[in-house]
Design an enzyme around this catalytic site. Structure first.
Site, mmCIF file in Angstrom:
data_model
loop_
_atom_site.group_PDB
_atom_site.id
_atom_site.type_symbol
_atom_site.label_atom_id
_atom_site.label_comp_id
_atom_site.label_asym_id
_atom_site.label_seq_id
_atom_site.Cartn_x
_atom_site.Cartn_y
_atom_site.Cartn_z
ATOM 1 N N ASP A 57 0.843 -1.256 -0.127
ATOM 2 C CA ASP A 57 -0.056 0.105 0.006
ATOM 3 C C ASP A 57 0.864 1.303 0.099
ATOM 4 O OD1 ASP A 57 -2.592 1.285 0.537
ATOM 5 O OD2 ASP A 57 -1.689 1.760 2.225
ATOM 6 N N GLU A 74 0.992 -0.690 -5.391
ATOM 7 C CA GLU A 74 0.140 0.455 -5.493
ATOM 8 C C GLU A 74 1.084 1.693 -6.317
ATOM 9 O OE1 GLU A 74 -1.721 2.715 -2.707
ATOM 10 O OE2 GLU A 74 -3.286 3.350 -3.647
HETATM 11 C C1 GLC Z 1 -4.276 3.422 -0.508
HETATM 12 C C2 GLC Z 1 -5.523 2.540 -0.333
HETATM 13 C C3 GLC Z 1 -6.580 3.328 0.206
HETATM 14 C C4 GLC Z 1 -6.213 3.992 1.580
HETATM 15 C C5 GLC Z 1 -4.724 4.560 1.353
HETATM 16 C C6 GLC Z 1 -4.286 5.072 2.914
HETATM 17 O O1 GLC Z 1 -4.192 4.250 -1.209
HETATM 18 O O2 GLC Z 1 -5.639 1.834 -1.619
HETATM 19 O O3 GLC Z 1 -7.699 2.778 0.123
HETATM 20 O O4 GLC Z 1 -7.182 4.818 1.880
HETATM 21 O O5 GLC Z 1 -3.907 3.765 0.729
HETATM 22 O O6 GLC Z 1 -3.785 3.800 3.437
#
Ligand code: GLC
Ligand code: CA
Length: 565
Positions: free
Chosen positions: A228, A288
């Site tokens: 993440d 991500e």
């Molecule tokens: C990433 C996740 C999202 C979350 C953020 C903070 O972007 O996909 O859902 O709110 O991280 O952890």
């Protein structure tokens, strides 16, 4: 292995024509498991509720493995299911080595892991590396005093005089990225909500703790992680102010370029370290990775392919539904050298059904999108419900919003509830997701777009996904073959070949609302056949063969056929 001198001539004569006509030999190599696997993202709150509390859970997921197997899924990525106060619905983790009681227990997870293994489905978890919950015991200790053992596990700084935060950094979820903590008279840093304090990755103890979390789950059979928010791991230690851009964002904060608090080069050292540990277990790391171009995306694979195996191409989710736009992007990604990872939706963005849909032909467009990203060279990551044509169900009243950014940014930013609604299993109450009251309302479209109905309808979106996924699993050209763009100046029809040794598959996608005529000459690719053998088509006229010299396409038609050599 280098060919011996005597064999060199034979090698040149036999292999070079192949190499040049098929652009690269990379796919002749055998693949890693994650290259041939189809991944499926599960938002656990919304997938299946086993105990009627309105919230999906681990047992619920376990009960749906047959469905996933029949769909053609090889690996599931479960977004955070660890103990959490749920401010950011699990992305605020208060214990990395357990399961939130609302989702079940570690024993439930063990059962899921065992059953998934039986089904040949691997499990990928979500590793929230950038921050913890403010309720995590690390942060509770950290904020307790300036000399606490874990004080330096987070980013604490003095404010400027006159009660101003240390610098101008803005949280992506609204307001200053600094929150003052009166107990110790300092500010802590949070790129996301104030309840998500950023870990201090410059502290080796933090680094070791998180690496050990990954090890802990590998020992429990986990096949990898989706990492993440990797871009936000490091901040400029000098805390330079970010450049301010014109205008304000949806929360009313000044626009800024996140120059000093995102994408610092140190991120790559961490990725390499996490990768070393992943490699010990044959695990995969998915990123991500929001990038501005393919060059930036490429960096995440690592200079020596020693960082992320699967940085997600999230740029794909931003493309307009247009043949030339997709053609150009795919060519750039395919040529960049890394193994592509295609995604069309996730829990943070409006569902693909709405995003690509024109309001009139949404089902047909959903089938085109499925046939596109599941037939490209690369790994695909699906999002639950996408295979049904689930649509966004945005809240209409501020008081119904669950996602805090939707309350803060209302009505410009409605939050992410709309793309997180319960999986639509049938046309009964709550779409068969729960016997209780679902945590988010089910849209009216569940009456038509649900698993039970769509399984029975051969022309449904679900059955297009199933057929394309089954082709992908059984056809070596679709699974391993090279990508060769065709008819590159066609403004409406996206078409390409996937070739592997003697086999080729032709994919033709009419991305327009008008009928189109196309013609293919595959002689330059070494195929002299004048017709294709139909593998799958969404056209109403279904013929076993299709002529290549003159192919008539219905609006938003999909045609996939094999080409005999
Ligand atoms: C990433 C996740 C999202 C979350 C953020 C903070 O972007 O996909 O859902 O709110 O991280 O952890
Ligand atoms: Ca439940």
């Amino acid at each position: 292995m280098l060919p011996k001198a005597g064999h060199l001539l034979v090698f040149i004569l036999v292999c070079l024509p192949l190499l040049s006509s098929q652009s690269t030999a990379i796919d002749a190599k055998s693949h890693e498991w994650w290259q041939d696997a189809v991944f499926y993202e599960i938002y656990p709150r919304s997938f299946a509720d086993s105990n009627g509390d309105g919230i999906g859970d681990v047992k619920g997921i376990n009960s749906k493995l047959d469905y996933l197997k029949q769909l053609g899924v090889d690996a599931i990525w479960i977004t955070p299911c660890f103990p959490s106060p749920q401010v950011d619905f699990g992305y605020d983790v208060s214990d990395y080595e357990n399961i939130d009681p609302m989702y079940g227990t570690l024993a439930d997870f063990r059962d899921l892991e065992k059953n998934a293994r039986k089904h040949g489905i691997r499990i990928v978890l979500d590793l929230v590396v950038n921050h913890t919950s403010d309720q995590h015991k690390w942060f509770i200790d950290s904020r307790s005093s300036r000399t606490a053992a874990k004080r330096d596990w987070y980013v604490w700084r003095d404010g400027k005089d006159a009660g101003d935060p240390p610098n101008n950094w803005i949280s992506v979820f609204g307001g200053s990225a600094w929150t003052f903590d009166s107990a110790t008279g300092q500010y802590y840093y949070h790129y996301f909500y104030p309840q998500q304090p950023d870990l201090n990755w410059r502290n080796p103890a933090v680094h070791d703790a998180m690496v050990n979390v990954s090890r802990w789950w590998y020992k429990r059979g986990v096949a990898g992680f989706r990492l993440d928010a990797v871009d936000t791991l490091f901040e400029d230690p000098q805390l330079h102010d970010n450049p301010v851009l014109p205008g304000v964002n949806k929360f009313g904060d000044p626009n800024e370029e996140d120059k000093y608090n995102t994408k610092l080069p140190e991120v790559h050292e961490v990725l390499r370290d996490l990768r070393k540990v992943a490699d010990e277990s044959g695990a995969v790391l998915i990123g991500e990775t929001w990038t501005k171009d393919t060059a930036e995306l490429k960096q995440y694979y690592g200079e020596h392919s020693n960082e992320l195996q699967m940085p997600m191409d999230l740029m794909f989710t931003k493309l307009k539904f247009s043949a030339p736009i997709f053609r150009q992007h795919i060519a750039a990604v395919d040529a960049s050298g890394g193994w592509p990872v295609y995604v069309i939706s996730n829990h943070d963005i409006v569902r693909s059904y709405n995003r690509y849909g024109d309001g009139l032909h949404n089902d047909a467009i959903a089938k085109v999108m499925a046939s596109l990203y599941l037939t490209l060279r690369g790994t695909a990551i699906m999002y639950y419900g996408e295979e049904l044509g689930m649509e966004n169900n945005d809240p209409v009243r501020k008081e119904d919003v669950k996602d805090p950014i939707g309350r803060l940014g209302w009505p410009i930013e409605k939050g992410r509830d709309g793309e997180r609604t319960p999986m639509q299993w049938n046309d009964g109450p709550n779409a068969g997701f729960t016997g209780g009251t679902p945590w988010l309302p089910v849209p009216a479209s569940h009456k038509t777009h649900n698993v039970e109905n769509e399984v029975k309808d051969p022309a449904s979106i679900l059955n297009v996904y199933r057929r394309v996924l089954s082709l992908r699993h059984t056809n070596p050209a679709l699974r391993d073959g090279n990508y060769i763009a065709l008819n590159e100046s066609d403004p409406n029809v996206l078409s390409y070949l996937r070739t592997c040794e003697n086999q080729a598959v032709l994919v033709v996608l009419n991305m327009s609302a008008q009928p189109q005529q196309v013609s293919f000459d595959l002689a330059p690719q070494g195929f002299v056949s004048r017709s294709a053998h139909t593998l799958m088509t969404t056209m109403s006229r279904k013929t076993a063969e299709a002529g290549l010299a003159q192919m008539a396409l219905e609006p938003f038609a999909v045609y996939i056929g094999s080409i005999p050599r």
